[in-house]
Write a protein that holds these residues in place. Structure first.
Motif, PDB file in Angstrom:
ATOM      1  N   GLY A   1     -29.169 -25.444 -15.638  1.00  0.00           N
ATOM      2  CA  GLY A   1     -29.753 -24.012 -15.134  1.00  0.00           C
ATOM      3  C   GLY A   1     -30.261 -23.311 -15.992  1.00  0.00           C
ATOM      4  N   ALA A   2     -30.140 -23.628 -17.386  1.00  0.00           N
ATOM      5  CA  ALA A   2     -30.703 -23.096 -18.461  1.00  0.00           C
ATOM      6  C   ALA A   2     -31.897 -23.667 -18.999  1.00  0.00           C
TER       7      ALA A   2
ATOM      8  N   TYR B   1     -30.841 -29.279 -20.010  1.00  0.00           N
ATOM      9  CA  TYR B   1     -30.268 -30.485 -19.734  1.00  0.00           C
ATOM     10  C   TYR B   1     -31.067 -31.085 -18.456  1.00  0.00           C
ATOM     11  N   ASN B   2     -31.204 -32.181 -18.517  1.00  0.00           N
ATOM     12  CA  ASN B   2     -31.866 -32.923 -17.265  1.00  0.00           C
ATOM     13  C   ASN B   2     -31.181 -33.329 -16.192  1.00  0.00           C
ATOM     14  N   PHE B   3     -31.308 -32.794 -15.123  1.00  0.00           N
ATOM     15  CA  PHE B   3     -30.286 -32.808 -13.739  1.00  0.00           C
ATOM     16  C   PHE B   3     -30.199 -34.375 -13.434  1.00  0.00           C
TER      17      PHE B   3
ATOM     18  N   GLU C   1     -27.607 -17.822   4.129  1.00  0.00           N
ATOM     19  CA  GLU C   1     -29.139 -17.752   4.435  1.00  0.00           C
ATOM     20  C   GLU C   1     -29.725 -17.571   2.884  1.00  0.00           C
ATOM     21  N   ALA C   2     -29.034 -16.721   1.840  1.00  0.00           N
ATOM     22  CA  ALA C   2     -29.821 -16.377   0.812  1.00  0.00           C
ATOM     23  C   ALA C   2     -29.852 -17.357  -0.333  1.00  0.00           C
ATOM     24  N   LEU C   3     -28.949 -18.216  -0.236  1.00  0.00           N
ATOM     25  CA  LEU C   3     -28.482 -19.187  -1.418  1.00  0.00           C
ATOM     26  C   LEU C   3     -29.738 -20.245  -1.478  1.00  0.00           C
ATOM     27  N   ASP C   4     -29.961 -20.293  -3.029  1.00  0.00           N
ATOM     28  CA  ASP C   4     -30.965 -21.344  -3.365  1.00  0.00           C
ATOM     29  C   ASP C   4     -32.430 -21.030  -2.786  1.00  0.00           C
ATOM     30  N   LYS C   5     -32.599 -19.844  -2.120  1.00  0.00           N
ATOM     31  CA  LYS C   5     -33.983 -19.416  -1.738  1.00  0.00           C
ATOM     32  C   LYS C   5     -34.562 -18.281  -2.567  1.00  0.00           C
TER      33      LYS C   5
ATOM     34  N   ASP D   1     -27.375 -25.421  -6.760  1.00  0.00           N
ATOM     35  CA  ASP D   1     -28.799 -26.432  -7.167  1.00  0.00           C
ATOM     36  C   ASP D   1     -29.433 -25.552  -8.661  1.00  0.00           C
ATOM     37  N   PRO D   2     -28.716 -26.322  -9.562  1.00  0.00           N
ATOM     38  CA  PRO D   2     -28.992 -25.824 -11.115  1.00  0.00           C
ATOM     39  C   PRO D   2     -30.316 -25.839 -11.222  1.00  0.00           C
ATOM     40  N   GLU D   3     -31.215 -26.787 -10.533  1.00  0.00           N
ATOM     41  CA  GLU D   3     -32.617 -26.887 -11.023  1.00  0.00           C
ATOM     42  C   GLU D   3     -33.187 -25.557 -10.347  1.00  0.00           C
ATOM     43  N   HIS D   4     -32.903 -24.903  -9.340  1.00  0.00           N
ATOM     44  CA  HIS D   4     -33.616 -23.805  -8.631  1.00  0.00           C
ATOM     45  C   HIS D   4     -33.184 -22.532  -9.566  1.00  0.00           C
ATOM     46  N   THR D   5     -31.965 -22.779 -10.341  1.00  0.00           N
ATOM     47  CA  THR D   5     -31.621 -21.408 -11.125  1.00  0.00           C
ATOM     48  C   THR D   5     -32.381 -21.278 -12.304  1.00  0.00           C
ATOM     49  N   TRP D   6     -33.007 -22.562 -12.688  1.00  0.00           N
ATOM     50  CA  TRP D   6     -33.694 -22.662 -13.943  1.00  0.00           C
ATOM     51  C   TRP D   6     -35.129 -21.938 -13.533  1.00  0.00           C
TER      52      TRP D   6
END
Length: 420
Positions: free
Chosen positions: A51-52, A55-57, A120-124, A133-138
């Motif tokens: 997420g930061a 690290y490779n997912f 509805e809001a999560l990961d969007k 979805d840590p890749e979305h966080t990044w």
């Protein structure tokens, strides 16, 4: 005819795989089966770093068939109901499976619907979570241009209680490096009363909060997310006498109302979704009043059914739900189970509530909280070999342990049934 196994394990996560691997390695059982529907086994502690952008997912997952211990039968299916009186677990596709001994370790599940508007809001857009979805966080952190960066967690127990604040520290460090921290209000809101329950760690983290200028909001329990308007709603859950201190924080645009409801606008929001035991566990006779598996806190044997054990995130234990806790729970379960098989009584091994939380406080910095049921700080003496003499302080060697040492130990030792 139903399949029968001496030891049936529900869950192919850290707890289930480690328990099976140790039982088989020590030749303690004639037949071991694991019920697990997933194709991939994830090393979730690294998701904080994903997420930061550190690290490779792809490196956090391995095919489930690779981690299944040799000699265990993999039942690729969902457990649906328990019939403990008849030593039976029912599954979605395979039907009934009977056992002599049962180990319940299916982990927990995300229940975003417990916060209005969250599913509805999560990961969007600008709402993200390392838990889903840590890749979305990044992507959200990378594209953030300033304003209110809000980090929060729910009132339910969650896996890795420190994770919601770790990403706040890493994001703050990233914003500092890219020069936008000065145009940013980082807010960490938690239903808890303190930043961390273990005092030496708490002292360090309060300094970290000061260093980044984070607005720390204790007693804030999120209950609604309006993703369209980008507003998070919190209930103030402090003891009665603290209500008079509720005031508007104009810097972050916070507004509070009569009914102890606080609104905070956000330009990005990271949160841990509410979490619960899986539905088939929650709806069974095996849980306590809070909906977690009802096991003895020390022997991990079920409080009503002596041939059932439970460990990992699903267990109703008053300690943090972490992989480190599982590492200390597994040998206790294996020892008690082995003696039950051989001598019809459990052993004297006892779990003391050990858990640990590697609190990443910035890129290249970490403090390691290790503690027991009583909240005592219990650092591992082995850390001195790494030249870490006070793990309550931030250290670059602890970051190296988190990024390289622990994943290596996990895949090569813990998953292979070695005691570490």
């Amino acid at each position: 005819m139903a399949s029968h196994y001496q030891v049936l394990i529900i869950g192919g996560g850290t707890a289930g795989i480690m328990t099976a691997a140790q039982l088989l390695k020590q030749k303690q059982s004639s037949s071991v089966a694991i019920i697990e529907p997933a194709e991939t086994h994830y090393y979730q502690p690294a998701w904080t770093l994903v997420g930061a952008g550190a690290y490779n997912f792809k490196k956090t997952g391995k095919p489930m068939k690779e981690v299944m211990p040799q000699g265990a039968t993999w039942i690729k299916d969902f457990a649906t109901t328990f019939d403990p009186e008849n030593n039976t677990v029912n599954t979605k596709a395979t039907g009934a499976i009977t056992y002599d001994y049962l180990v319940v370790a299916p982990g927990l599940v995300m229940e975003p619907s417990m916060i209005e508007g969250l599913p509805e809001a999560l990961d969007k857009g600008v709402v993200c979570s390392n838990y889903t979805d840590p890749e979305h966080t990044w992507n959200v952190i990378k594209n953030f241009k300033g304003g209110n960066a809000l980090f929060t967690q729910p009132s339910t127990p969650i896996k890795c209680g420190g994770a919601p604040q770790k990403i706040a520290y890493l994001a703050s460090d990233y914003f500092r490096k890219t020069g936008i921290l000065k145009n940013t209000n980082v807010i960490f809101a938690t239903p808890g009363s303190v930043i961390f329950g273990v005092k030496p760690i708490r002292d360090t983290l309060m300094k970290v909060i000061g260093r980044y200028g984070i607005n720390f909001k204790p007693f804030y329990a999120p209950f609604k997310i309006d993703a369209e308007k980008q507003i998070a709603y919190f209930k103030h859950v402090a003891p009665e006498e603290n209500q008079c201190v509720l005031n508007e924080d104009n810097d972050i645009g916070e507004v509070s109302t009569e009914e102890n409801i606080i609104q905070i606008p956000f330009d990005m929001l990271h949160l841990a979704p509410p979490q619960a035991a899986p539905k088939f566990v929650r709806e069974s006779t095996l849980v306590n009043e809070a909906g977690w598996l009802d096991v003895d806190h020390h022997s991990l044997q079920h409080n009503r059914y002596s041939n059932i054990f439970g460990l990992g995130d699903v267990a109703g234990l008053p300690t943090a739900k972490t992989g480190a806790a599982v590492r200390k729970q597994v040998p206790v379960v294996v020892d008690n189970l082995s003696l039950l098989i051989k001598q019809n009584k459990i052993g004297t091994q006892s779990y003391n509530g050990y858990s640990s939380c590697p609190l990443v406080t910035g890129y290249g910095k970490m403090t390691l909280a290790e503690f027991d049921y009583k909240g005592n700080f219990t650092p591992d003496p082995k850390l001195k070999r790494m030249l870490v003499f006070n793990s309550a302080k931030e250290h670059w060697r602890l970051w190296m342990l988190k990024k390289f040492g622990l994943p290596f130990l996990y895949w090569n030792k813990m998953m292979k049934g070695e005691n570490v």
